[in-house]
Scaffold this motif. Structure first.
Motif, PDB file in Angstrom:
ATOM      1  N   ALA A 235       0.882  -1.355  -0.132  1.00  0.00           N
ATOM      2  CA  ALA A 235       0.006  -0.083  -0.022  1.00  0.00           C
ATOM      3  C   ALA A 235       0.725   1.339   0.065  1.00  0.00           C
ATOM      4  CB  ALA A 235      -0.769   0.028   1.086  1.00  0.00           C
ATOM      5  N   PHE A 236       0.187   2.339  -0.582  1.00  0.00           N
ATOM      6  CA  PHE A 236       0.983   3.560  -0.554  1.00  0.00           C
ATOM      7  C   PHE A 236       0.096   4.656  -0.474  1.00  0.00           C
ATOM      8  CE2 PHE A 236       0.501   2.452  -4.892  1.00  0.00           C
ATOM      9  CZ  PHE A 236      -0.363   3.392  -5.437  1.00  0.00           C
ATOM     10  N   LEU A 237       0.540   5.857  -0.146  1.00  0.00           N
ATOM     11  CA  LEU A 237      -0.330   6.973   0.091  1.00  0.00           C
ATOM     12  C   LEU A 237       0.391   8.094  -0.673  1.00  0.00           C
ATOM     13  CD1 LEU A 237      -2.336   8.752   1.984  1.00  0.00           C
ATOM     14  CD2 LEU A 237      -0.352   9.182   3.478  1.00  0.00           C
ATOM     15  N   ARG A 238      -0.738   8.794  -1.495  1.00  0.00           N
ATOM     16  CA  ARG A 238      -0.307   9.582  -2.281  1.00  0.00           C
ATOM     17  C   ARG A 238      -0.414  10.930  -1.757  1.00  0.00           C
ATOM     18  NH1 ARG A 238      -3.797  10.361  -7.828  1.00  0.00           N
ATOM     19  NH2 ARG A 238      -4.349   8.172  -7.141  1.00  0.00           N
ATOM     20  N   GLN A 239       0.596  11.846  -1.936  1.00  0.00           N
ATOM     21  CA  GLN A 239       0.673  13.069  -1.077  1.00  0.00           C
ATOM     22  C   GLN A 239       1.450  14.220  -2.057  1.00  0.00           C
ATOM     23  OE1 GLN A 239       3.241  12.261   2.182  1.00  0.00           O
ATOM     24  NE2 GLN A 239       5.270  12.936   1.011  1.00  0.00           N
ATOM     25  N   ILE A 240       1.042  15.291  -1.846  1.00  0.00           N
ATOM     26  CA  ILE A 240       1.742  16.611  -2.526  1.00  0.00           C
ATOM     27  C   ILE A 240       3.127  16.825  -2.203  1.00  0.00           C
ATOM     28  CG2 ILE A 240       1.751  19.024  -3.189  1.00  0.00           C
ATOM     29  CD1 ILE A 240      -0.787  17.516  -4.093  1.00  0.00           C
ATOM     30  N   LYS A 241       3.898  16.776  -3.074  1.00  0.00           N
ATOM     31  CA  LYS A 241       5.582  16.778  -3.049  1.00  0.00           C
ATOM     32  C   LYS A 241       5.990  17.670  -4.121  1.00  0.00           C
ATOM     33  CE  LYS A 241       9.244  13.389  -2.914  1.00  0.00           C
ATOM     34  NZ  LYS A 241       9.478  12.003  -3.248  1.00  0.00           N
ATOM     35  N   ASN A 242       6.782  18.676  -3.656  1.00  0.00           N
ATOM     36  CA  ASN A 242       7.313  19.785  -4.220  1.00  0.00           C
ATOM     37  C   ASN A 242       8.634  19.246  -4.818  1.00  0.00           C
ATOM     38  OD1 ASN A 242       5.371  21.588  -4.511  1.00  0.00           O
ATOM     39  ND2 ASN A 242       6.138  22.330  -2.526  1.00  0.00           N
ATOM     40  N   ALA A 243       8.929  19.177  -6.048  1.00  0.00           N
ATOM     41  CA  ALA A 243      10.257  18.791  -6.472  1.00  0.00           C
ATOM     42  C   ALA A 243      11.168  19.858  -6.563  1.00  0.00           C
ATOM     43  CB  ALA A 243      10.200  18.542  -8.230  1.00  0.00           C
ATOM     44  N   ASP A 244      12.733  19.625  -6.411  1.00  0.00           N
ATOM     45  CA  ASP A 244      13.552  20.438  -6.417  1.00  0.00           C
ATOM     46  C   ASP A 244      13.918  21.111  -7.505  1.00  0.00           C
ATOM     47  OD1 ASP A 244      14.271  19.756  -3.724  1.00  0.00           O
ATOM     48  OD2 ASP A 244      15.585  18.147  -3.976  1.00  0.00           O
ATOM     49  N   ASP A 245      13.566  20.663  -8.649  1.00  0.00           N
ATOM     50  CA  ASP A 245      14.160  21.166 -10.083  1.00  0.00           C
ATOM     51  C   ASP A 245      12.976  20.997 -11.075  1.00  0.00           C
ATOM     52  OD1 ASP A 245      15.672  22.544 -11.790  1.00  0.00           O
ATOM     53  OD2 ASP A 245      16.638  20.960 -12.310  1.00  0.00           O
ATOM     54  N   ALA A 246      12.530  21.817 -11.629  1.00  0.00           N
ATOM     55  CA  ALA A 246      11.673  21.605 -12.867  1.00  0.00           C
ATOM     56  C   ALA A 246      11.979  22.886 -14.062  1.00  0.00           C
ATOM     57  CB  ALA A 246      10.199  21.467 -12.228  1.00  0.00           C
ATOM     58  N   THR A 247      11.550  22.327 -15.251  1.00  0.00           N
ATOM     59  CA  THR A 247      11.795  23.467 -16.141  1.00  0.00           C
ATOM     60  C   THR A 247      10.639  23.303 -17.223  1.00  0.00           C
ATOM     61  OG1 THR A 247      12.957  21.727 -17.764  1.00  0.00           O
ATOM     62  CG2 THR A 247      14.362  23.237 -16.303  1.00  0.00           C
ATOM     63  N   VAL A 248      10.235  24.473 -17.728  1.00  0.00           N
ATOM     64  CA  VAL A 248       9.104  24.358 -18.605  1.00  0.00           C
ATOM     65  C   VAL A 248       9.735  25.239 -19.815  1.00  0.00           C
ATOM     66  CG1 VAL A 248       6.835  25.195 -19.151  1.00  0.00           C
ATOM     67  CG2 VAL A 248       7.560  24.333 -16.925  1.00  0.00           C
ATOM     68  N   ASP A 249       9.606  24.738 -20.955  1.00  0.00           N
ATOM     69  CA  ASP A 249      10.025  25.549 -22.256  1.00  0.00           C
ATOM     70  C   ASP A 249       8.628  25.524 -23.121  1.00  0.00           C
ATOM     71  OD1 ASP A 249      12.769  25.818 -21.545  1.00  0.00           O
ATOM     72  OD2 ASP A 249      13.044  23.722 -21.898  1.00  0.00           O
ATOM     73  N   GLY A 250       8.651  26.442 -23.871  1.00  0.00           N
ATOM     74  CA  GLY A 250       7.411  26.486 -24.804  1.00  0.00           C
ATOM     75  C   GLY A 250       7.380  27.767 -25.740  1.00  0.00           C
ATOM     76  N   THR A 251       6.425  27.782 -26.696  1.00  0.00           N
ATOM     77  CA  THR A 251       6.049  28.774 -27.411  1.00  0.00           C
ATOM     78  C   THR A 251       4.697  28.952 -27.717  1.00  0.00           C
ATOM     79  OG1 THR A 251       8.145  27.980 -28.971  1.00  0.00           O
ATOM     80  CG2 THR A 251       6.358  29.315 -30.109  1.00  0.00           C
ATOM     81  N   GLU A 252       4.443  30.181 -27.695  1.00  0.00           N
ATOM     82  CA  GLU A 252       3.155  30.395 -27.781  1.00  0.00           C
ATOM     83  C   GLU A 252       2.665  31.449 -28.867  1.00  0.00           C
ATOM     84  OE1 GLU A 252      -0.894  31.836 -25.160  1.00  0.00           O
ATOM     85  OE2 GLU A 252       0.960  31.837 -24.217  1.00  0.00           O
ATOM     86  N   VAL A 253       1.729  31.316 -29.595  1.00  0.00           N
ATOM     87  CA  VAL A 253       1.355  32.244 -31.079  1.00  0.00           C
ATOM     88  C   VAL A 253       0.043  32.481 -30.693  1.00  0.00           C
ATOM     89  CG1 VAL A 253       1.389  32.475 -33.329  1.00  0.00           C
ATOM     90  CG2 VAL A 253       3.380  31.381 -32.239  1.00  0.00           C
ATOM     91  N   THR A 254      -0.323  33.722 -30.690  1.00  0.00           N
ATOM     92  CA  THR A 254      -1.772  34.271 -30.838  1.00  0.00           C
ATOM     93  C   THR A 254      -2.159  35.077 -32.048  1.00  0.00           C
ATOM     94  OG1 THR A 254      -1.927  33.972 -28.412  1.00  0.00           O
ATOM     95  CG2 THR A 254      -3.570  35.556 -29.366  1.00  0.00           C
TER      96      THR A 254
END
Length: 182
Positions: free
Chosen positions: A10-29
């Motif tokens: 059994a395991f418990l799901r919990q909120i866990k903040n990561a030490d490192d994350a990246t988001v790269d993207g492009t947006e055109v409107t």
């Protein structure tokens, strides 16, 4: 989200903040007034009130986990972040009538991180179509109609290429009358 063992398998799901994350993207409107696209011989009338607008977003996200949890992978996309989003809206903003038809496409997104060697659960791409209409009865009274999720596309969550869960959100409709006073 992260997972913590609570005994046995059994395991418990919990909120866990990561030490490192990246988001790269492009947006055109882009937004176009129909009067700019049609020849001058079409001047006047409904053409002056019609518009189209579109938006496209492509995203690449990655989160690094510390590797101390039960997650199958220590490196994965951000949970809930779609890899692509497309929106298209066609509308009419008139003196008495307003109407818009909106199409929305959301790409694949991670819903549940895999644990103990199990694959991640992804929400597959889905499409949505909404319609809004307003009519000014006079200076004070306004009638509105809204139709939401008119395509009622099936929402599918898959794990390792197999269907984990599938459902439909259903269509929604509303009608309202409002009165404005000064």
């Amino acid at each position: 989200q992260g997972f913590v063992g609570v005994g046995g398998s059994a395991f418990l799901r919990q909120i866990k903040n990561a030490d490192d994350a990246t988001v790269d993207g492009t947006e055109v409107t882009a937004r176009f007034e129909l009067q700019r696209l049609l020849p001058d011989s079409w001047q006047g009338g409904w053409r002056d009130f019609v518009y189209m607008q579109a938006n496209a977003t492509l995203i690449d996200s990655e989160v690094q986990l510390d590797g101390r949890g039960l997650e199958t992978r220590s490196q994965r996309p951000l949970q809930g972040q779609a890899d692509e989003v497309y929106n298209l809206q066609i509308g009419y903003d008139g003196e008495l009538h307003d109407i818009d038809l909106s199409y929305n496409h959301v790409g694949e997104r991670l819903q549940i991180a895999g644990v103990q060697g199990q694959p991640d659960v992804y929400e597959e791409p889905a499409d949505k179509l909404d319609l809004n209409y307003s009519y000014w009865l006079n200076d004070s009274w306004k009638f509105k109609f809204k139709g939401g999720n008119l395509l009622d596309s099936k929402i599918e969550l898959t794990q390792g290429g197999e269907i984990y869960r599938a459902y439909r959100e259903g269509r929604s409709y509303s009608v309202s009358v409002s009165w404005t006073f000064e």
